[in-house]
Design an enzyme around this catalytic site. Structure first.
Site, short mmCIF file in Angstrom:
data_model
loop_
_atom_site.label_atom_id
_atom_site.label_comp_id
_atom_site.label_asym_id
_atom_site.label_seq_id
_atom_site.Cartn_x
_atom_site.Cartn_y
_atom_site.Cartn_z
N CYS A 47 -0.49 25.46 27.10
CA CYS A 47 -0.29 26.55 26.43
C CYS A 47 -0.83 26.17 24.54
O CYS A 47 -1.98 26.27 24.13
CB CYS A 47 1.31 26.04 26.17
SG CYS A 47 2.37 26.82 26.80
C1 UGA Z 1 4.93 24.61 23.13
C2 UGA Z 1 6.12 25.29 22.44
O1 UGA Z 1 6.76 23.83 22.22
C3 UGA Z 1 6.79 25.93 23.31
O2 UGA Z 1 8.04 26.92 22.34
C4 UGA Z 1 5.89 27.19 23.53
O3 UGA Z 1 7.00 28.18 24.33
C5 UGA Z 1 5.42 26.74 24.80
O4 UGA Z 1 4.31 25.55 24.07
C6 UGA Z 1 4.16 27.40 25.62
O5 UGA Z 1 3.04 28.38 24.21
O6 UGA Z 1 4.23 28.20 26.15
P1 UGA Z 1 4.79 22.95 25.64
O7 UGA Z 1 3.69 23.08 26.22
O8 UGA Z 1 5.76 22.73 26.94
O9 UGA Z 1 5.13 23.65 24.99
O10 UGA Z 1 4.72 21.16 25.21
P2 UGA Z 1 6.24 20.24 24.36
O11 UGA Z 1 6.48 20.24 24.47
O12 UGA Z 1 5.48 21.61 22.81
O13 UGA Z 1 4.29 19.70 24.03
C7 UGA Z 1 3.28 19.44 23.40
C8 UGA Z 1 2.13 18.21 23.27
O14 UGA Z 1 2.66 17.75 21.95
C9 UGA Z 1 2.25 17.40 24.26
O15 UGA Z 1 1.59 16.97 25.01
C10 UGA Z 1 3.46 16.42 23.71
O16 UGA Z 1 3.51 15.27 24.19
C11 UGA Z 1 3.29 16.48 22.52
N1 UGA Z 1 3.93 16.07 21.23
C12 UGA Z 1 4.77 16.63 21.13
C13 UGA Z 1 3.47 14.87 20.51
O17 UGA Z 1 2.51 14.27 20.88
N2 UGA Z 1 4.91 14.19 19.36
C14 UGA Z 1 5.36 15.02 19.86
O18 UGA Z 1 6.62 14.76 17.81
C15 UGA Z 1 6.33 16.37 19.66
#
Ligand code: UGA
Length: 450
Positions: A270
């Protein structure tokens, strides 16, 4: 419209299947339209097409409740469009699946009567629901959108790894309605679904709803890139630790603790795609987006910090065995789409290192991308066997359980590079340990030299 309304989900990918089983497990009559025959068969046999916590159990329950996947569009009161919106070469999104779903749905509604509602859940750039989906549905169905047929943009915010939980307990509902009646119908449905746990509701126009989804993802990505930038400074400042800095700023409730975990960068199906699409929307509108540019720029270089750390601790990586723990873009998913692990592995291979990797769920998907370029271990212990260095790429909980003894008895060189701050350095005495956002002067102090 029947009460409760019947539902058809258009597209059984990540969002579609998780949404379908969440609704069906709550007793709604749900069917899923999917053009991929293999997926239809697999889903109907009770096996989910990807790994997601709770999904298999909910799919089983849903099938018992009458949920069925089909290559035909089953008549329903509410249709949710949940098809993918992949990136095009220019960074914009490819709307071919939105167009074909709108076309197929319009066709199937041609001879139906009664009032129906179409809900756009796919992530689409501003204007798509009204300017792309509506005209196609209208032309194919012969019905007037806004009069004979309702249309609402209702973006989805579920996260991979907690998709079911997010789907059953969202924190807000964004209702981008073309007219009031359609919004009321959708809210009635959600009222029956969530009952006394109704999330906060924002009613607005489709364009604002579409923009909210992009701005939401871009803001969160900016937060992560911001803390990663601070982490890079922490690494250079004697005694600094980004974890403490993140905790300190996160308690300010204007900032908040969430999404302040520094790491090797963000990936997934995403954010990279959505940020590129948003960037394209800015360019097309002739508006500059320096914050978005910086967010993406920080993310471009962030993964290579781990490779730099490996070189600092090991010298030349040529011929060195590097264990990579974690391949999925985050824990609790088998998704490797735009996972930073792949970029780190690519850089390690370019340096001449030999990589052996392990992931609790994503081995199969990683193999499809990396083929024979690396060795695939069947456990984390097997991956670190005889390794010169171990890099933690994903914070799967099982990696945190590896203790100093596991490293000592298996690795050739005791070098651990913690990309996700999984370990407490004070418990790894005698090992060479480097971590994102942790200054090695402090490490030396904690580990008592070396
Ligand atoms: C993200 C959004 O959080 C959702 O709300 C949204 O619906 C989704 O995209 C989408 O558009 O479909 P997602 O891609 O499942 O969800 O993952 P996240 O939990 O948001 O993490 C994204 C990335 O950021 C990952 O690689 C994660 O490891 C990284 N991350 C996240 C960090 O490095 N640090 C953090 O504190 C949080």
């Amino acid at each position: 419209m029947t009460n409760p309304p019947s539902i058809t989900i258009m597209g059984l990918g990540y969002v579609g299947l998780c949404t379908a089983v969440s609704f069906a497990s709550k007793g709604f009559r749900v069917s899923g339209y999917e053009i991929d025959e293999g997926k239809v068969e697999q889903i109907n046999s009770g096996k989910a097409t990807f790994f997601e916590p709770q999904l298999d159990t909910l799919l089983e329950r849903s099938l018992r409740n009458g949920f069925v996947a089909s290559r035909k569009i089953m008549p329903a009161d509410i249709y949710f469009i949940t098809v993918g919106t992949p990136s095009k070469a220019d960074g914009g999104i490819d709307l071919k699946y939105v167009r074909s779903a709108s076309h197929d749905l319009g066709r199937s509604l041609r001879n139906s009567d009664g009032c129906r509602l179409v809900v756009m859940k796919s992530t689409v750039t501003p204007g798509t629901t009204e300017k792309v989906a509506a005209p196609i549905i209208q032309a194919e169905s012969g019905k007037a959108v806004g009069k004979d047929l309702g249309l609402v943009a209702n973006p989805e915010f579920l996260r991979e790894g907690s998709a079911i939980e997010d789907s059953l307990k969202p924190d807000r509902l964004i209702i981008g309605e073309m007219e009031r009646k359609s919004g009321d119908t959708l809210l009635n449905f959600y009222g029956t679904l969530y009952r006394n746990r109704m999330p906060e509701v924002l009613r607005t126009t489709p364009v604002n709803a579409e923009l909210i989804k992009y701005a939401n993802n871009a803001f969160l990505a900016t937060k992560v890139s911001f803390i990663n930038m601070i982490a890079n400074l922490c690494q250079k400042v004697p005694g600094a630790d980004v974890e403490v800095v993140a905790r300190g700023i996160g308690v300010d409730n204007r900032i908040g603790m969430a999404f302040l975990r520094a790491g090797p960068g963000w990936g997934g199906s995403c954010w990279p795609k959505d940020l590129r699409a948003l960037k394209t929307a800015f360019s097309e509108s002739g508006v500059e987006a320096p914050i978005l540019d910086a967010t993406m720029e920080v993310n471009e270089s962030q993964p290579f910090r781990l490779v730099e750390a490996a070189k600092e601790l090991l010298g030349d990586l040529k011929g060195k065995r590097v264990a990579v723990l974690g391949l999925s873009f985050k824990p609790d998913t088998d998704d490797v789409r735009e996972a930073v692990s792949l970029r780190v592995i690519g850089a390690l291979l370019d340096e001449g290192a030999k990589v052996s990797a392990y992931d609790p769920a994503a081995m199969e998907n990683a193999r499809k991308v990396l083929g024979g370029k690396i060795a695939y271990a069947s456990s984390s212990v097997e991956a670190i066997k005889d390794a010169d260095c171990c890099i933690i790429m994903t914070e799967w909980s099982e990696f945190g359980k590896l203790g100093p003894e596991d490293f000592r008895s298996n690795m050739k060189n005791l070098v651990v590079i913690d990309g996700r701050r999984v370990y407490d350095p004070s418990k790894l005495s005698g090992m060479r340990y480097a971590a994102i956002g942790l200054n090695r002067t402090q490490e030396t102090r904690i580990l008592g030299g070396g």
